[in-house]
Design an enzyme around this catalytic site. Structure first.
Site, PDB file in Angstrom:
ATOM      1  N   ASP A 147      29.963  50.542  44.336  1.00 38.68           N
ATOM      2  CA  ASP A 147      28.712  50.210  43.667  1.00 38.68           C
ATOM      3  C   ASP A 147      28.442  48.715  43.924  1.00 38.68           C
ATOM      4  O   ASP A 147      29.307  47.874  43.635  1.00 38.68           O
ATOM      5  CB  ASP A 147      28.921  50.474  42.164  1.00 38.68           C
ATOM      6  CG  ASP A 147      27.718  50.108  41.325  1.00 38.68           C
ATOM      7  OD1 ASP A 147      26.749  49.557  41.878  1.00 38.68           O
ATOM      8  OD2 ASP A 147      27.775  50.358  40.117  1.00 38.68           O
ATOM      9  N   GLU A 192      44.844  24.781  52.182  1.00 39.48           N
ATOM     10  CA  GLU A 192      45.927  25.745  52.271  1.00 39.48           C
ATOM     11  C   GLU A 192      45.711  26.635  53.490  1.00 39.48           C
ATOM     12  O   GLU A 192      46.244  27.725  53.576  1.00 39.48           O
ATOM     13  CB  GLU A 192      46.084  26.549  50.985  1.00 39.48           C
ATOM     14  CG  GLU A 192      44.851  27.252  50.507  1.00 39.48           C
ATOM     15  CD  GLU A 192      45.159  28.146  49.319  1.00 39.48           C
ATOM     16  OE1 GLU A 192      45.848  29.142  49.524  1.00 39.48           O
ATOM     17  OE2 GLU A 192      44.705  27.827  48.207  1.00 39.48           O
ATOM     18  N   CYS A 231      45.066  26.092  45.532  1.00 42.02           N
ATOM     19  CA  CYS A 231      43.716  25.533  45.325  1.00 42.02           C
ATOM     20  C   CYS A 231      43.709  24.215  44.554  1.00 42.02           C
ATOM     21  O   CYS A 231      42.697  23.523  44.536  1.00 42.02           O
ATOM     22  CB  CYS A 231      42.842  26.523  44.567  1.00 42.02           C
ATOM     23  SG  CYS A 231      42.694  28.098  45.381  1.00 42.02           S
ATOM     24  N   THR A 242      36.349  38.265  47.868  1.00 39.63           N
ATOM     25  CA  THR A 242      36.262  36.907  47.297  1.00 39.63           C
ATOM     26  C   THR A 242      36.497  35.833  48.361  1.00 39.63           C
ATOM     27  O   THR A 242      36.930  34.733  48.037  1.00 39.63           O
ATOM     28  CB  THR A 242      37.300  36.725  46.165  1.00 39.63           C
ATOM     29  OG1 THR A 242      38.612  36.773  46.750  1.00 39.63           O
ATOM     30  CG2 THR A 242      37.189  37.780  45.095  1.00 39.63           C
ATOM     31  N   SER A 250      47.534  37.644  39.114  1.00 38.25           N
ATOM     32  CA  SER A 250      47.035  36.291  39.388  1.00 38.25           C
ATOM     33  C   SER A 250      46.010  35.878  38.325  1.00 38.25           C
ATOM     34  O   SER A 250      45.928  34.706  37.949  1.00 38.25           O
ATOM     35  CB  SER A 250      46.452  36.195  40.801  1.00 38.25           C
ATOM     36  OG  SER A 250      45.199  36.838  40.896  1.00 38.25           O
ATOM     37  N   HIS A 252      38.091  25.927  38.293  1.00 38.62           N
ATOM     38  CA  HIS A 252      38.364  26.534  39.602  1.00 38.62           C
ATOM     39  C   HIS A 252      37.748  27.941  39.577  1.00 38.62           C
ATOM     40  O   HIS A 252      37.972  28.700  38.631  1.00 38.62           O
ATOM     41  CB  HIS A 252      39.871  26.614  39.853  1.00 38.62           C
ATOM     42  CG  HIS A 252      40.203  27.503  41.018  1.00 38.62           C
ATOM     43  ND1 HIS A 252      39.684  27.273  42.268  1.00 38.62           N
ATOM     44  CD2 HIS A 252      40.947  28.633  41.130  1.00 38.62           C
ATOM     45  CE1 HIS A 252      40.115  28.215  43.094  1.00 38.62           C
ATOM     46  NE2 HIS A 252      40.878  29.063  42.418  1.00 38.62           N
ATOM     47  N   LYS A 290      36.195  34.861  32.037  1.00 40.24           N
ATOM     48  CA  LYS A 290      37.365  35.070  31.165  1.00 40.24           C
ATOM     49  C   LYS A 290      37.898  33.724  30.666  1.00 40.24           C
ATOM     50  O   LYS A 290      38.214  33.564  29.493  1.00 40.24           O
ATOM     51  CB  LYS A 290      38.483  35.791  31.934  1.00 40.24           C
ATOM     52  CG  LYS A 290      38.159  37.212  32.361  1.00 40.24           C
ATOM     53  CD  LYS A 290      39.385  37.803  33.070  1.00 40.24           C
ATOM     54  CE  LYS A 290      39.052  38.917  34.036  1.00 40.24           C
ATOM     55  NZ  LYS A 290      38.504  40.137  33.502  1.00 40.24           N
ATOM     56  N   ASN A 335      34.961  32.014  47.359  1.00 38.78           N
ATOM     57  CA  ASN A 335      36.064  31.110  47.015  1.00 38.78           C
ATOM     58  C   ASN A 335      36.313  30.143  48.173  1.00 38.78           C
ATOM     59  O   ASN A 335      36.508  30.575  49.303  1.00 38.78           O
ATOM     60  CB  ASN A 335      37.336  31.940  46.757  1.00 38.78           C
ATOM     61  CG  ASN A 335      38.474  31.101  46.164  1.00 38.78           C
ATOM     62  OD1 ASN A 335      38.334  29.893  45.976  1.00 38.78           O
ATOM     63  ND2 ASN A 335      39.579  31.742  45.861  1.00 38.78           N
ATOM     64  N   SER A 338      47.362  28.705  42.632  1.00 39.22           N
ATOM     65  CA  SER A 338      48.388  29.743  42.474  1.00 39.22           C
ATOM     66  C   SER A 338      49.749  29.164  42.785  1.00 39.22           C
ATOM     67  O   SER A 338      49.875  28.202  43.536  1.00 39.22           O
ATOM     68  CB  SER A 338      48.090  30.900  43.416  1.00 39.22           C
ATOM     69  OG  SER A 338      47.025  31.648  42.909  1.00 39.22           O
TER      70      SER A 338
HETATM   71  P1  HMG Z   1      39.835  44.532  41.416  1.00 43.96           P
HETATM   72  O1  HMG Z   1      41.173  44.839  40.839  1.00 43.96           O
HETATM   73  O2  HMG Z   1      39.320  45.425  42.473  1.00 43.96           O
HETATM   74  O3  HMG Z   1      38.702  44.419  40.322  1.00 43.96           O
HETATM   75  O4  HMG Z   1      39.837  43.077  42.021  1.00 43.96           O
HETATM   76  P2  HMG Z   1      38.678  44.920  38.804  1.00 43.96           P
HETATM   77  O5  HMG Z   1      38.934  46.369  38.759  1.00 43.96           O
HETATM   78  O6  HMG Z   1      39.525  43.998  37.942  1.00 43.96           O
HETATM   79  O7  HMG Z   1      37.143  44.659  38.533  1.00 43.96           O
HETATM   80  C1  HMG Z   1      36.639  43.380  38.457  1.00 43.96           C
HETATM   81  C2  HMG Z   1      35.527  43.403  37.392  1.00 43.96           C
HETATM   82  O8  HMG Z   1      34.455  44.207  37.883  1.00 43.96           O
HETATM   83  C3  HMG Z   1      35.941  44.035  36.067  1.00 43.96           C
HETATM   84  O9  HMG Z   1      35.304  43.294  35.035  1.00 43.96           O
HETATM   85  C4  HMG Z   1      35.341  45.420  36.134  1.00 43.96           C
HETATM   86  O10 HMG Z   1      35.073  45.981  34.855  1.00 43.96           O
HETATM   87  C5  HMG Z   1      34.051  45.123  36.867  1.00 43.96           C
HETATM   88  P3  HMG Z   1      36.149  42.434  33.965  1.00 43.96           P
HETATM   89  O11 HMG Z   1      37.048  43.390  33.298  1.00 43.96           O
HETATM   90  O12 HMG Z   1      36.940  41.457  34.811  1.00 43.96           O
HETATM   91  O13 HMG Z   1      35.149  41.782  33.110  1.00 43.96           O
HETATM   92  N1  HMG Z   1      33.436  46.273  37.527  1.00 43.96           N
HETATM   93  C6  HMG Z   1      32.103  46.476  37.576  1.00 43.96           C
HETATM   94  N2  HMG Z   1      31.065  45.782  37.064  1.00 43.96           N
HETATM   95  C7  HMG Z   1      29.798  46.243  37.290  1.00 43.96           C
HETATM   96  N3  HMG Z   1      29.554  47.360  37.981  1.00 43.96           N
HETATM   97  C8  HMG Z   1      30.563  48.102  38.510  1.00 43.96           C
HETATM   98  C9  HMG Z   1      31.895  47.660  38.295  1.00 43.96           C
HETATM   99  N4  HMG Z   1      33.119  48.131  38.668  1.00 43.96           N
HETATM  100  C10 HMG Z   1      34.038  47.272  38.190  1.00 43.96           C
HETATM  101  N5  HMG Z   1      30.293  49.204  39.177  1.00 43.96           N
HETATM  102  C11 HMG Z   1      40.921  40.956  41.869  1.00 43.96           C
HETATM  103  C12 HMG Z   1      39.856  41.882  41.302  1.00 43.96           C
HETATM  104  C13 HMG Z   1      40.815  39.603  41.239  1.00 43.96           C
HETATM  105  C14 HMG Z   1      42.298  41.539  41.548  1.00 43.96           C
HETATM  106  C15 HMG Z   1      40.724  40.876  43.399  1.00 43.96           C
HETATM  107  O14 HMG Z   1      39.443  40.407  43.710  1.00 43.96           O
HETATM  108  C16 HMG Z   1      41.735  39.973  44.060  1.00 43.96           C
HETATM  109  O15 HMG Z   1      42.880  40.345  44.298  1.00 43.96           O
HETATM  110  N6  HMG Z   1      41.317  38.713  44.378  1.00 43.96           N
HETATM  111  C17 HMG Z   1      42.165  37.709  45.000  1.00 43.96           C
HETATM  112  C18 HMG Z   1      43.029  36.974  43.980  1.00 43.96           C
HETATM  113  C19 HMG Z   1      42.192  36.166  43.019  1.00 43.96           C
HETATM  114  O16 HMG Z   1      41.097  35.719  43.333  1.00 43.96           O
HETATM  115  N7  HMG Z   1      42.745  35.904  41.828  1.00 43.96           N
HETATM  116  C20 HMG Z   1      42.101  35.053  40.846  1.00 43.96           C
HETATM  117  C21 HMG Z   1      43.078  34.221  40.043  1.00 43.96           C
HETATM  118  S1  HMG Z   1      44.229  33.358  41.082  1.00 43.96           S
HETATM  119  C22 HMG Z   1      43.310  32.014  41.723  1.00 43.96           C
HETATM  120  O17 HMG Z   1      42.263  31.729  41.246  1.00 43.96           O
HETATM  121  C23 HMG Z   1      43.919  31.272  42.855  1.00 43.96           C
HETATM  122  C24 HMG Z   1      43.299  31.527  44.215  1.00 43.96           C
HETATM  123  O18 HMG Z   1      42.054  30.870  44.294  1.00 43.96           O
HETATM  124  C25 HMG Z   1      44.244  31.059  45.316  1.00 43.96           C
HETATM  125  C26 HMG Z   1      44.827  29.663  45.236  1.00 43.96           C
HETATM  126  O19 HMG Z   1      45.057  29.047  44.216  1.00 43.96           O
HETATM  127  O20 HMG Z   1      45.143  29.212  46.333  1.00 43.96           O
HETATM  128  C27 HMG Z   1      43.027  33.004  44.482  1.00 43.96           C
END
Ligand code: HMG
Length: 446
Positions: free
Chosen positions: A31, A83, A120, A163, A211, A244, A253, A328, A364
């Site tokens: 979606d 990174e 990051c 992302t 994460s 960030h 959140k 990102n 991270s």
């Molecule tokens: P996921 O597991 O596919 O997503 O990926 P989800 O199931 O958690 O859904 C995300 C949100 O979309 C949820 O909302 C769902 O309800 C909603 P929330 O509960 O969060 O409010 N949703 C919808 N909304 C509207 N219509 C729909 C629908 N379906 C679902 N149809 C995940 C999410 C972050 C796990 C993934 O993107 C990922 O692995 N990303 C990479 C890691 C990341 O970015 N982590 C963030 C924290 S770590 C960080 O920030 C460090 C980083 O920048 C690296 C560094 O420091 O170097 C990553």
């Protein structure tokens, strides 16, 4: 004490646009609102075939130096935070200095150069290094150039593919800055975590759901540590809170938990008590589990209040506007959040001079850092000079098939030959092939 902080800023986006709702959603059979509402991103910036961390960083620094009429003698250090580095010895800052020396008179032979790594958060750590260098009186009246540059790419098929992003932020750190003064007070939340890492590999190994939890836990620790030196925080203390931003949903959140923390024992908690009760306190519960259930129920109710929504719309939402369009940028991400918030304030004719920001950085592995910033008198002129809207608008929209090809071009394990560039470079640095020792070569294109 003389103010030290960010004097000037320039943002450079990767020149391709990967539209998530239009281009990724149909292929993934998702979606489109999963991306635009759930994750909170419309598109990712992607690097064209001739772009990489050096070109993007050098182009941001070039525009900044040109606009501020700087020459290499004005710069005493060049720190690159990334990174996405491709060399375990020679720092990216040397390549960037080499690029800049192609277009400016003079050289950077007397500038200290380095490369910072901590996921990051290293962009903010490089700001710290520059700040400390100036405060220590070692700068001889010169400024520091801090460049946060990344190609934030994930392996094909990874959940993080939604992302991705690519871009660079160049910042000039000086005494008596025009944009923001940094606080001496800082708070840290740091622990040995394996949420996201790249053990000698280009694309990250990610425990995505974890994460998110690690980000929130470390950010809370950092806020408590900040308060231990700066005193309790209150939502009205800060005009903007740039975090960030790996994707805006993450900051939704963080903002909610931050607000809940800041209103504890304040008149805001009291005013909301009739509507949603007071915050549960751990001592009133027999088990951690019961307390966590109660606090999560309170947080859900808090999210629905007008008080919270109004605060979020004023303080957090403006910081996400650029990120929503570019994805990102890892080390640059919190710095585009700050710029985005200030740009929105300028567009709304707000005068922020003298107002305070609270800045939440994260990397991270994992570490969060929180400090405050005071907006300076000339902030509006500096922000008005940003060209990021025009750059975003000018990006070339790529199809999924083009995305696959250009992802391969940037994949170090693939030999993607003969992929035509999608855009035409002008007044910028481009990647120009390999040298005899495996070094990368760069050239300025008029
Ligand atoms: P996921 O597991 O596919 O997503 O990926 P989800 O199931 O958690 O859904 C995300 C949100 O979309 C949820 O909302 C769902 O309800 C909603 P929330 O509960 O969060 O409010 N949703 C919808 N909304 C509207 N219509 C729909 C629908 N379906 C679902 N149809 C995940 C999410 C972050 C796990 C993934 O993107 C990922 O692995 N990303 C990479 C890691 C990341 O970015 N982590 C963030 C924290 S770590 C960080 O920030 C460090 C980083 O920048 C690296 C560094 O420091 O170097 C990553």
């Amino acid at each position: 004490m003389t103010a030290v902080g960010i004097d000037a800023i320039e943002i450079h986006t990767g020149k391709l646009k990967f539209d998530l709702a239009e281009t990724l959603a149909p292929v993934k059979d998702k979606d489109p609102e999963y991306y635009t509402k759930g994750i909170g991103l419309a598109a990712s910036s992607f690097p064209d075939t001739y772009e990489d961390i050096v070109t993007m960083g050098a182009n941001a620094a070039y525009q900044l130096m040109k606009r501020r009429d700087l020459s290499p003698q004005d710069i005493g250090r060049i720190d690159v935070a990334t990174e996405s580095s491709f060399d375990n010895s020679k720092p990216v800052s040397t390549y960037i200095a080499g690029c800049l020396e192609q277009v400016f008179d003079g050289d950077f032979h007397h500038a200290n150069k380095g490369e910072r790594k901590f996921a990051c958060i290293s962009g903010t750590q490089s700001l710290d290094d520059a700040y400390n260098w100036i405060r220590a009186g070692r700068h001889r009246g010169r400024s520091a150039l801090v460049i946060a540059t990344d190609t934030a790419l994930y392996a094909r098929g990874d959940a993080g593919e939604a992302t991705q992003g690519a871009g660079a932020v160049a910042m000039l750190i000086s005494e008596n800055p025009d944009l923001v003064e940094l606080s001496t007070e800082q708070g840290y939340g740091s622990a040995d975590e394996t949420d996201f890492l790249k053990p000698n590999q280009q694309f990250p190994s990610v425990d995505g759901k974890r994460s998110v939890q690690v980000y929130l836990a470390r950010m809370r620790e950092a806020l408590e540590d900040f308060e231990s030196v700066a005193g309790d925080t209150h939502p009205d203390d800060f005009e903007l809170i740039p975090f960030h931003t790996p994707f805006p949903g993450m900051v939704r959140k963080a903002g909610l938990l931050g607000f809940r923390h800041m209103i504890r024992d304040t008149e805001i908690e009291e005013q909301l008590a009739d509507e949603i009760g007071r915050q549960p306190r751990p001592e009133a519960f027999d088990s951690d589990e019961a307390y966590l259930d109660a606090i999560s129920e309170y947080t859900d109710k808090l999210k629905g209040t007008e008080t919270y929504q109004a605060w979020y719309d004023d303080t957090i939402a403006p910081t996400l506007e650029i990120s929503r369009e570019v994805g990102n940028w890892y080390t640059g991400s919190v710095h585009i959040a700050r710029a985005s918030g200030l740009k929105a304030a300028l567009e709304a004719d707000q005068d922020l001079a003298g107002e305070r920001l609270l800045v939440g950085s994260y990397g991270s592995g994992a570490q969060a850092e929180i400090h405050a910033e005071t907006v300076q008198e000339d902030w509006a002129e500096e922000i008005a000079a940003l060209t990021i809207d025009e750059q975003i608008e000018a990006r070339r929209d790529i199809s999924f098939e083009e995305y696959e090809r250009v992802h391969d071009v940037h994949n170090h394990d693939k030999q993607a030959e003969d992929v035509e560039e999608f855009t035409s470079p002008a007044d910028e640095f481009v990647f120009d092939g390999w040298g005899r020792m495996g070094e990368r070569k760069y050239r300025y294109v008029e």
